[in-house]
Design a protein around this motif. Sequence first.
Motif, PDB file in Angstrom:
ATOM      1  N   UNK A   1      -6.261   5.419   1.068  1.00  0.00           N
ATOM      2  CA  UNK A   1      -5.488   6.172   0.085  1.00  0.00           C
ATOM      3  C   UNK A   1      -6.467   6.958  -0.778  1.00  0.00           C
ATOM      4  N   UNK A   2      -6.410   8.283  -0.777  1.00  0.00           N
ATOM      5  CA  UNK A   2      -7.446   9.080  -1.447  1.00  0.00           C
ATOM      6  C   UNK A   2      -7.299   9.117  -2.961  1.00  0.00           C
ATOM      7  N   UNK A   3      -8.447   9.254  -3.609  1.00  0.00           N
ATOM      8  CA  UNK A   3      -8.485   9.550  -5.033  1.00  0.00           C
ATOM      9  C   UNK A   3      -8.076   8.427  -5.960  1.00  0.00           C
ATOM     10  N   UNK A   4      -8.127   7.186  -5.519  1.00  0.00           N
ATOM     11  CA  UNK A   4      -7.701   6.079  -6.372  1.00  0.00           C
ATOM     12  C   UNK A   4      -8.780   5.707  -7.391  1.00  0.00           C
ATOM     13  N   UNK A   5      -8.338   5.314  -8.570  1.00  0.00           N
ATOM     14  CA  UNK A   5      -9.203   4.661  -9.542  1.00  0.00           C
ATOM     15  C   UNK A   5      -8.723   3.222  -9.641  1.00  0.00           C
ATOM     16  N   UNK A   6      -9.555   2.291  -9.255  1.00  0.00           N
ATOM     17  CA  UNK A   6      -9.163   0.886  -9.162  1.00  0.00           C
ATOM     18  C   UNK A   6      -9.887   0.065 -10.225  1.00  0.00           C
ATOM     19  N   UNK A   7      -9.118  -0.710 -10.974  1.00  0.00           N
ATOM     20  CA  UNK A   7      -9.657  -1.686 -11.921  1.00  0.00           C
ATOM     21  C   UNK A   7      -9.391  -3.060 -11.334  1.00  0.00           C
ATOM     22  N   UNK A   8     -10.396  -3.904 -11.258  1.00  0.00           N
ATOM     23  CA  UNK A   8     -10.186  -5.228 -10.688  1.00  0.00           C
ATOM     24  C   UNK A   8     -11.061  -6.277 -11.351  1.00  0.00           C
ATOM     25  N   UNK A   9     -10.561  -7.494 -11.402  1.00  0.00           N
ATOM     26  CA  UNK A   9     -11.357  -8.642 -11.836  1.00  0.00           C
ATOM     27  C   UNK A   9     -11.706  -9.521 -10.646  1.00  0.00           C
ATOM     28  N   UNK A  10     -11.626  -8.957  -9.442  1.00  0.00           N
ATOM     29  CA  UNK A  10     -11.906  -9.691  -8.211  1.00  0.00           C
ATOM     30  C   UNK A  10     -13.182  -9.194  -7.550  1.00  0.00           C
TER      31      UNK A  10
ATOM     32  N   UNK B   1       0.822  -1.207   0.000  1.00  0.00           N
ATOM     33  CA  UNK B   1       0.000   0.000   0.000  1.00  0.00           C
ATOM     34  C   UNK B   1       0.856   1.256   0.000  1.00  0.00           C
ATOM     35  N   UNK B   2       2.031   1.166   0.605  1.00  0.00           N
ATOM     36  CA  UNK B   2       2.922   2.326   0.636  1.00  0.00           C
ATOM     37  C   UNK B   2       3.483   2.660  -0.739  1.00  0.00           C
ATOM     38  N   UNK B   3       3.383   1.747  -1.680  1.00  0.00           N
ATOM     39  CA  UNK B   3       3.899   1.972  -3.031  1.00  0.00           C
ATOM     40  C   UNK B   3       2.882   2.662  -3.940  1.00  0.00           C
ATOM     41  N   UNK B   4       1.658   2.826  -3.458  1.00  0.00           N
ATOM     42  CA  UNK B   4       0.579   3.375  -4.279  1.00  0.00           C
ATOM     43  C   UNK B   4       0.390   4.858  -3.970  1.00  0.00           C
ATOM     44  N   UNK B   5       0.493   5.678  -4.996  1.00  0.00           N
ATOM     45  CA  UNK B   5       0.377   7.125  -4.816  1.00  0.00           C
ATOM     46  C   UNK B   5      -1.089   7.558  -4.803  1.00  0.00           C
ATOM     47  N   UNK B   6      -1.465   8.504  -3.953  1.00  0.00           N
ATOM     48  CA  UNK B   6      -2.818   9.055  -3.979  1.00  0.00           C
ATOM     49  C   UNK B   6      -3.151   9.598  -5.364  1.00  0.00           C
ATOM     50  N   UNK B   7      -4.388   9.394  -5.781  1.00  0.00           N
ATOM     51  CA  UNK B   7      -4.846   9.914  -7.059  1.00  0.00           C
ATOM     52  C   UNK B   7      -4.417   9.099  -8.267  1.00  0.00           C
ATOM     53  N   UNK B   8      -3.763   7.976  -8.053  1.00  0.00           N
ATOM     54  CA  UNK B   8      -3.286   7.169  -9.181  1.00  0.00           C
ATOM     55  C   UNK B   8      -4.322   6.130  -9.604  1.00  0.00           C
ATOM     56  N   UNK B   9      -4.066   5.513 -10.763  1.00  0.00           N
ATOM     57  CA  UNK B   9      -4.918   4.417 -11.243  1.00  0.00           C
ATOM     58  C   UNK B   9      -4.226   3.100 -10.942  1.00  0.00           C
ATOM     59  N   UNK B  10      -5.000   2.153 -10.416  1.00  0.00           N
ATOM     60  CA  UNK B  10      -4.433   0.902  -9.918  1.00  0.00           C
ATOM     61  C   UNK B  10      -5.282  -0.264 -10.410  1.00  0.00           C
ATOM     62  N   UNK B  11      -4.618  -1.300 -10.933  1.00  0.00           N
ATOM     63  CA  UNK B  11      -5.296  -2.557 -11.232  1.00  0.00           C
ATOM     64  C   UNK B  11      -4.951  -3.545 -10.129  1.00  0.00           C
ATOM     65  N   UNK B  12      -5.929  -4.314  -9.680  1.00  0.00           N
ATOM     66  CA  UNK B  12      -5.717  -5.306  -8.627  1.00  0.00           C
ATOM     67  C   UNK B  12      -6.264  -6.636  -9.113  1.00  0.00           C
ATOM     68  N   UNK B  13      -5.411  -7.639  -9.164  1.00  0.00           N
ATOM     69  CA  UNK B  13      -5.850  -8.964  -9.602  1.00  0.00           C
ATOM     70  C   UNK B  13      -6.572  -9.683  -8.471  1.00  0.00           C
ATOM     71  N   UNK B  14      -7.152 -10.825  -8.783  1.00  0.00           N
ATOM     72  CA  UNK B  14      -7.844 -11.625  -7.778  1.00  0.00           C
ATOM     73  C   UNK B  14      -6.842 -12.386  -6.923  1.00  0.00           C
TER      74      UNK B  14
END
Length: 282
Positions: free
Chosen positions: A114-123, A87-100
């Motif tokens: 973490x504020x302002x994240x856009x998360x793409x996930x298939x989980x 989680x410490x590697x993820x910047x606020x306001x960034x786009x993040x994909x998270x696998x299952x």
Amino acid sequence: MLARQRQERILEEVRAHGGARVSDLVTALGVSEMTVRRDITILAGQGLVARVHGGATALSARAEEPGFTVKSALALPQKEAIARAAAELVAPGSSVAISAGTTTHAVASALVDVPGLTVVTNSLRVEQVLHEAWSAPDWPDSAPAGGAAGSWAGGAAGGSVVLTGGERTPSDALVGPVAVAAIRSLHVDTLLLGVHGVDLEAGLTTPNLVEGETNRALVASARHVVVVCDSSKWHVVGLASIAPLDAVDVLVTDDGLPHAAREVLASKVGRLVIAERDAATG
């Protein structure tokens, strides 16, 4: 107890219950974890069991991983430590994909502030964690699990989630052509990827062919690839390849990884992060 006797006991446990965990076998047999893992490797080499992270399963389970509930009970302190470090590697306001996966599920819990994240996930599990934390009042009671992608936004952290859609696997991943098509149309800053195994020659792998295809699409969509996996997955090889080790920008694992393995991985990936388990408990 002789090696042959231990291996027979392990085989009996696997056949009776469909699988056995290393930690349970250590207690039952009164031997070290290294001894149990060596016995499992011998049985797997004889074609009697399938080796998976954290233990062994019956051959009928070789083509796919155990379900989410079974896997979520494994290596909990390690997963919590890995999740905090990732989680410490993820910047606020960034786009993040998270696998299952159960490790990425833990990471999702660590990302809720973490504020302002856009998360793409298939989980489905990851989506549920973020939905509940970010409190989207206009989202329907049940998330879309079928053929169309869905999204919602809101909550205290102001994040948003895009669920890929697709066919559901035992690990609650959405996979197949619909998921792959949705992922290929997107570009994210960071991918948080859970894997079944990490090996020097085989790279990142999974036992599920269609999940492997979906994960390869996730890797291709990301500017930075962060792999999260506990140390028991080292030298585990699944049926389908996801990516070679040199495609990994950061690999986050726990302090149970042997020092020899740390040296090897540090030379192959962009950066190796060792999460101390004590940090997760206090």
